[in-house]
Design an enzyme around this catalytic site. Sequence first.
Site, PDB file in Angstrom:
ATOM      1  CG  ASN A 197       4.245 -25.630 -32.121  1.00 54.45           C
ATOM      2  OD1 ASN A 197       5.044 -25.475 -32.861  1.00 54.45           O
ATOM      3  ND2 ASN A 197       2.669 -26.062 -32.649  1.00 54.45           N
TER       4      ASN A 197
ATOM      5  CB  THR B   2       1.123 -13.310 -35.674  1.00 49.50           C
ATOM      6  OG1 THR B   2       0.215 -14.377 -35.610  1.00 49.50           O
ATOM      7  CG2 THR B   2       0.648 -12.147 -36.702  1.00 49.50           C
TER       8      THR B   2
ATOM      9  CB  THR C 133       8.360 -14.084 -34.540  1.00 53.47           C
ATOM     10  OG1 THR C 133       8.174 -14.290 -33.727  1.00 53.47           O
ATOM     11  CG2 THR C 133       9.500 -14.321 -35.174  1.00 53.47           C
TER      12      THR C 133
ATOM     13  CD  GLU D  69       2.401 -23.686 -42.916  1.00 48.55           C
ATOM     14  OE1 GLU D  69       3.007 -24.557 -41.741  1.00 48.55           O
ATOM     15  OE2 GLU D  69       3.112 -24.077 -44.064  1.00 48.55           O
TER      16      GLU D  69
ATOM     17  CB  CYS E 203      -0.918 -23.394 -34.926  1.00 53.99           C
ATOM     18  SG  CYS E 203      -0.112 -24.714 -36.719  1.00 53.99           S
TER      19      CYS E 203
ATOM     20  CD  GLU F 168       6.062 -23.649 -46.294  1.00 57.24           C
ATOM     21  OE1 GLU F 168       6.503 -24.817 -46.076  1.00 57.24           O
ATOM     22  OE2 GLU F 168       6.081 -22.782 -46.031  1.00 57.24           O
TER      23      GLU F 168
HETATM   24  O1  TXE Z   1       7.839 -18.368 -31.539  1.00 56.40           O
HETATM   25  P1  TXE Z   1       8.937 -17.500 -32.064  1.00 56.40           P
HETATM   26  P2  TXE Z   1       7.466 -18.110 -29.418  1.00 56.40           P
HETATM   27  C1  TXE Z   1       3.077 -18.295 -31.432  1.00 56.40           C
HETATM   28  C2  TXE Z   1       2.370 -18.834 -30.189  1.00 56.40           C
HETATM   29  C3  TXE Z   1       3.171 -18.353 -29.190  1.00 56.40           C
HETATM   30  C4  TXE Z   1       4.081 -16.828 -30.174  1.00 56.40           C
HETATM   31  C5  TXE Z   1       5.620 -16.994 -29.458  1.00 56.40           C
HETATM   32  O2  TXE Z   1       0.936 -17.875 -29.181  1.00 56.40           O
HETATM   33  O3  TXE Z   1       2.467 -17.873 -27.578  1.00 56.40           O
HETATM   34  O4  TXE Z   1       4.233 -17.345 -30.756  1.00 56.40           O
HETATM   35  O5  TXE Z   1       6.110 -18.243 -29.327  1.00 56.40           O
HETATM   36  C6  TXE Z   1      12.851 -17.815 -34.602  1.00 56.40           C
HETATM   37  N1  TXE Z   1      14.478 -13.285 -37.295  1.00 56.40           N
HETATM   38  N2  TXE Z   1       3.232 -19.583 -31.726  1.00 56.40           N
HETATM   39  O6  TXE Z   1       8.055 -16.646 -29.036  1.00 56.40           O
HETATM   40  O7  TXE Z   1       9.543 -16.794 -31.822  1.00 56.40           O
HETATM   41  C7  TXE Z   1      13.549 -18.555 -33.518  1.00 56.40           C
HETATM   42  O8  TXE Z   1      14.130 -18.956 -33.135  1.00 56.40           O
HETATM   43  C8  TXE Z   1      14.099 -14.370 -37.671  1.00 56.40           C
HETATM   44  C9  TXE Z   1       2.363 -20.325 -32.888  1.00 56.40           C
HETATM   45  O9  TXE Z   1       8.611 -19.490 -29.071  1.00 56.40           O
HETATM   46  O10 TXE Z   1       7.702 -16.789 -33.289  1.00 56.40           O
HETATM   47  C10 TXE Z   1      12.207 -19.542 -33.739  1.00 56.40           C
HETATM   48  O11 TXE Z   1      12.712 -20.610 -34.245  1.00 56.40           O
HETATM   49  N3  TXE Z   1      13.867 -16.184 -36.585  1.00 56.40           N
HETATM   50  C11 TXE Z   1       3.150 -21.526 -33.452  1.00 56.40           C
HETATM   51  C12 TXE Z   1      10.772 -19.545 -34.280  1.00 56.40           C
HETATM   52  O12 TXE Z   1      11.376 -18.162 -34.959  1.00 56.40           O
HETATM   53  C13 TXE Z   1      13.152 -15.677 -35.646  1.00 56.40           C
HETATM   54  C14 TXE Z   1       4.248 -21.884 -33.316  1.00 56.40           C
HETATM   55  C15 TXE Z   1       9.976 -19.564 -33.630  1.00 56.40           C
HETATM   56  O13 TXE Z   1       9.626 -18.710 -33.289  1.00 56.40           O
HETATM   57  C16 TXE Z   1      13.289 -14.551 -35.191  1.00 56.40           C
HETATM   58  C17 TXE Z   1       5.031 -21.403 -32.132  1.00 56.40           C
HETATM   59  C18 TXE Z   1      14.356 -13.703 -36.321  1.00 56.40           C
HETATM   60  N4  TXE Z   1      13.456 -12.517 -35.529  1.00 56.40           N
HETATM   61  C19 TXE Z   1       4.677 -20.594 -31.551  1.00 56.40           C
HETATM   62  N5  TXE Z   1      12.668 -14.681 -33.774  1.00 56.40           N
HETATM   63  C20 TXE Z   1       2.588 -22.000 -34.992  1.00 56.40           C
HETATM   64  N6  TXE Z   1       1.972 -21.426 -35.375  1.00 56.40           N
HETATM   65  O14 TXE Z   1       2.379 -22.828 -34.918  1.00 56.40           O
HETATM   66  C21 TXE Z   1      12.402 -15.759 -33.494  1.00 56.40           C
HETATM   67  N7  TXE Z   1      13.170 -16.212 -34.375  1.00 56.40           N
END
Ligand code: TXE
Length: 480
Positions: A149, A227, A229, A247, A281, A460
């Site tokens: 994002n 959350t 992940t 975060e 977020c 952080e």
């Molecule tokens: O996030 P992911 P996604 C929320 C938002 C969104 C949802 C899913 O609701 O719809 O999360 O988004 C890496 N081990 N936010 O699927 O999967 C991944 O490659 C290690 C809120 O895009 O959490 C990426 O680099 N790493 C949020 C990072 O984690 C892993 C911002 C985030 O991806 C992994 C984004 C694993 N098993 C989404 N799986 C905020 N709070 O700012 C994925 N990744």
Amino acid sequence: MRIANYIDGVFVEPQNGRYIDNIDPSTGKIYGEIPKSTEADVTHAVGSAKKAFPSWSQLSASKRSSYLLKLADELDEKLEYFAKAESKDNGKPLSLAKKVDIPRAIDNFRFFATAILHEKSEIHDMGISGFNYTLRRPLGVVACISPWNLPLYLFTWKIAPALAAGNTVVAKPSEITPATAFILSELIDKVGFPKGVINIIHGKGEDAGQPLVSHSDVSLISFTGGTTTGEKINRIAAANFKKISLELGGKNPNVIFSDCDFDKMIQTTVRSSFSNQGQICLCGSRILVESNLYTRFLKAFIQETKKLKIGPPMDPKSDLGSIVSKDHKEKILSYVELAKKEGGKVEFGGESITLEGEYSGGFYMSPTIISRLDMSCRTNQEEIFGPVVTVMPFSSENEAIQLANNSRYGLAATVWTNDLKKAHRIADNIAAGIIWINSWLVRDLRTPFGGVKESGVGREGGYESLRFFTEPKNVYVDLK
Ligand code: TXE
């Protein structure tokens, strides 16, 4: 754009030679390739970071600082180029990338490059019997995993303090928005950081992220993302005693009292609802309005939201660009359908938008305002992470607090009132890591950043970051 991993100071292909498509969300067309890295690439990167750690951690703070400052200067010179790359990769308006994302990435480097010059150790004096002094030392190889994002903004928010504190880094940007991390690796190379100090791996979460957080030589994980992940990564960290900061998501309340500065509140609420297509977020997605202001608020809010222009991200007139991906747009729209099923009324928007010409395949949707839902429904409990807000009335301060806290998340909250005592009371009673009174998204990099409940673990920002990226060691000296 064919992206490469950056490992041990060299641009390399993934060892399996496989790539995934990089899609321009403003057109829906493929415009590049991203390495589909796996455990083999991660092992290579962690090995190179481990090798680089002793000399990097022993460099003086001023030497480490000068590398980071040079990188900030390089980035500053190429601000426009990076902003265009960010906007193309993510779909955010170019104006936003130029004003917020890239300047903030530059600030991240400058802030932590200079913060380490002012660090000092603590002494706990025990009088004539002895004294303690506390050293803070870097941990070794750290993993930084960032989302799509605010791609470069959050990527640098992690790597800058990690490097400044003397750690070596393996960082993985989101596979959905890898471009600016890749072009940053070209600048890192140009600045001449010692080999292996910063390694950047591209690929999917399960293929590259998971082996990275599981690697036995990684002693700390800094993660921003969803959350679900975060929970998965937290289990791995706990089983292996790794230090962790998470975060995660948010479902932030925006609490509006009738005694607020109405015009300022309306303008800010439009931003806090729909900036970056609501994909921040910190966006306020649950708007709570004191009942005696509700009708006036809703009318003015709809009127101002109608003025927002949805258009190609590169067009300076666009207030909203495209949603980051097709899947994410579908997820957001499915929540609009859910809201209707749950009895919500779509007061404005809720539609997919098709632009003309080369942008006809892009992932656009209108900003959406939904009313008449109660707090217990899924629409109000689950993170949508798009340009969708709900609006609900409340009739007392206590009810406002109850509604605001009726969430499994607790990242941020906004409070609008000109009653100073009430503002402080509400701030104190809302369970969240960050509260803005009569403002939104004002960020001072010295302040702690993070959430409570399912919004995360740890903080952080400023000295919190420098503490997180170091390990204290207390030494007692006996004088008796
Ligand atoms: O996030 P992911 P996604 C929320 C938002 C969104 C949802 C899913 O609701 O719809 O999360 O988004 C890496 N081990 N936010 O699927 O999967 C991944 O490659 C290690 C809120 O895009 O959490 C990426 O680099 N790493 C949020 C990072 O984690 C892993 C911002 C985030 O991806 C992994 C984004 C694993 N098993 C989404 N799986 C905020 N709070 O700012 C994925 N990744």
